[in-house]
Design an enzyme around this catalytic site. Structure first.
Site, PDB file in Angstrom:
ATOM      1  N   SER A 267      21.662  20.731  10.459  1.00 19.46           N
ATOM      2  CA  SER A 267      22.162  21.732   9.664  1.00 19.46           C
ATOM      3  C   SER A 267      22.552  21.387   8.457  1.00 19.46           C
ATOM      4  O   SER A 267      23.124  20.443   8.123  1.00 19.46           O
ATOM      5  CB  SER A 267      23.325  22.441  10.328  1.00 19.46           C
ATOM      6  N   LYS A 268      22.236  22.187   7.342  1.00 21.91           N
ATOM      7  CA  LYS A 268      22.735  22.081   5.941  1.00 21.91           C
ATOM      8  C   LYS A 268      24.216  21.969   5.914  1.00 21.91           C
ATOM      9  O   LYS A 268      24.705  20.880   5.055  1.00 21.91           O
ATOM     10  CB  LYS A 268      22.317  23.273   5.132  1.00 21.91           C
ATOM     11  N   ARG A 269      24.905  22.769   6.691  1.00 20.59           N
ATOM     12  CA  ARG A 269      26.352  22.961   6.310  1.00 20.59           C
ATOM     13  C   ARG A 269      26.926  21.490   7.031  1.00 20.59           C
ATOM     14  O   ARG A 269      28.177  21.166   6.489  1.00 20.59           O
ATOM     15  CB  ARG A 269      27.027  23.862   7.135  1.00 20.59           C
TER      16      ARG A 269
END
Ligand code: GLU
Length: 499
Positions: A267-269
């Protein structure tokens, strides 16, 4: 409202038949993560393997998630990876438009048709929870909606709508069971009582993903739907929609996720890299694409290195795995090395030059020459600037570096040999690595010492470091005769000063 059946018939007639048609249908939410890229790649490969068509469709109905510039990232990524599309927003095609917000009118008409066919009903309930719309799309928090308007007559429903009472359109699901086939997960059967009657068209007239994807996939003649297995739970509802419309169901290929580790999806987050992040980290696009192809798909033999053209030949959907794939940066790095080594020197020089120029600014130092020393050594292109920073400016180095056991080099021998090398270098006519090397090995032979004993101090004097890409002759060649002589003289002066 009378339905215009002729128009529906015309829409059917536009649909291309008799070919494999796949689509990549990203939502423009900001960036292409590795999982998105894999979906795009598999989708493209299925089309190209079959000699079919690959479409790009932008799914932007959820305007709250829309990010400025996201479509450009998608376009750029697909183009850089070589995943060309035959139809899409930029190139058009027979079943456009290819951007969902430009198809809005069409969804309204199909919602009317679905109402007519008994596959949906208007829900005039006041509270329509947004979370429900999203939850339903992902099969999560699927609220069972018990609606007092579900079974009212068509006339009563039309009358309320005509009065201007706001409503959403919900899918109507009758008791029973629904089965569908997925290429990867096999036959899946669910009890309809487990399916929620989710919103198809919101009160603002925009469709939900769950409705739009079915309409679009049908009207665009999509034969194979590739997407993440988070959509698996919703697939029975899509089947019921296809059935309600009397349409053929496409082949489903739901892929297991790409994970950062056993427990976590990428995930980018959480800082996992996107395609563009990986490029910025110095990975080659071809290496990324090759590695991503293997995240959940395995070729038949041992060979893992495949160009895009080779993947088109060997890609086979039956070898896509059910289990999640773990993104392994070390393995990607290994692929990158393989690709870097396999490049022609000219191609390597072209990709390496911008990185070389980050630390080598002297105009008379040729980046193509520097590149010859790097191709066999660098793992990722971003390794380069720090490896070649000594060309512009000799770093302040410690004279102890001249001492090396293995080369039998001491400060005294270094001084003596550097003084002996200087005139030999001055005599070299063609300043080429071979000639320079010969000058040094001839000296070693005359003095009866090992080559390393000469090479070691020359390298230190030229680079000020013990580890360099390229040996002493290559570094001297790249620096040019004058600069090389000046650095040797400087070392001699410094070594003399400590005597
Ligand atoms: N727009 C959806 C997404 O980005 C696509 C899902 C699909 O391919 O059907 O997740």
């Amino acid at each position: 409202m009378a339905l215009d059946y002729e128009w529906f018939q015309q829409m059917e007639e536009r649909i291309p038949k008799g070919e494999v048609r796949t689509r990549f249908a990203p939502s423009p939410t900001g960036y292409m993560h590795v999982g998105n890229l894999r979906t795009a790649l598999y989708t493209w490969l299925i089309a190209r393997h079959a000699g079919g068509k690959f479409l790009l469709r932008i799914e932007d109905t959820d305007q709250t998630r829309k990010v400025e510039g996201a479509v450009e990232v998608i376009d750029r990524t697909l183009a850089q990876c070589g995943l060309d599309h035959d139809e899409g927003p930029d190139v058009g095609g027979p079943v456009g438009p290819y951007i969902q917000t430009q198809r809005q009118e069409l969804y309204g008409k199909y919602a009317e048709l679905l109402l007519e066919r008994g596959g949906a009903y208007r829900c005039f309930c006041e509270k329509t929870d947004e979370a429900e719309v999203h939850g339903a799309a992902l099969g999560k928090n699927a609220l069972k909606h018990e609606c007092p308007y579900r079974n009212i007559s068509r006339e009563a429903s039309d009358a309320l709508a005509a009065q201007g009472k706001p409503y959403v359109i919900r899918q109507k699901i009758e008791p029973g069971v629904t089965s569908f086939d997925d290429v990867i997960f096999g036959k899946i059967t669910v009890d309809n009582s487990d399916l929620d009657e989710g919103v198809m068209v919101k009160s603002d007239g925009l469709p939900t993903y769950n409705f739009a994807n079915v309409i679009d996939d049908h009207l665009m003649g999509i034969t194979h739907v590739v997407r993440g297995n988070e959509y698996l739970a919703s697939a029975p509802k899509y089947n019921l929609l296809y059935q309600a419309f009397g349409w053929e169901v496409p082949t489903y290929i739901h892929c297991a996720p790409v994970m950062r580790d056993e427990q976590h999806k990428m995930s980018k987050r959480h800082g996992d890299p996107s395609y563009e992040d990986l490029l910025a980290e110095g990975y080659l696009s071809q290496a990324i694409v090759n590695y991503v192809a293997l995240l959940g798909w395995s070729p038949e033999g041992e060979e893992e290195i495949f160009s895009l053209e080779e993947l088109v030949k060997v890609f086979d959907i039956s070898r896509i795995s059910k289990s999640p794939a773990i993104f392994d940066k070390d393995k990607l790095t290994h692929f990158n090395e393989v690709y870097l080594r396999a490049m022609t020197p000219e191609d390597f020089a072209a990709v390496a030059e911008p990185y070389i120029r980050q630390s080598v600014h002297e105009p008379d130092i040729d980046p193509a020459k520097v590149a010859t020393t790097l191709q066999a050594r660098c793992k990722v292109l971003t390794d380069i600037p720090a490896q070649v920073d000594f060309y512009d400016r000799l770093p302040p180095y410690d004279l102890d570096l001249f001492v090396n056991k293995k080369s039998k080099s001491t400060m005294e021998s270094a001084l003596e040999l550097l003084q002996a090398v200087l005139p030999r270098f001055r005599e070299v006519k063609a300043w080429e690595p071979e000639e320079i090397k010969t000058a040094m090995t001839a000296l070693a032979e005359e003095l009866g010492v090992k080559n390393a004993k000469v090479m070691w101090p020359v390298r230190i004097a030229l680079a000020g470091k013990t580890v360099t890409p390229g040996g002493a002759p290559e570094i001297a060649w790249i620096l040019g005769k004058n600069r090389a002589l000046a650095r040797l003289e400087k070392a001699v002066q410094r070594l003399k000063a400590v005597e």
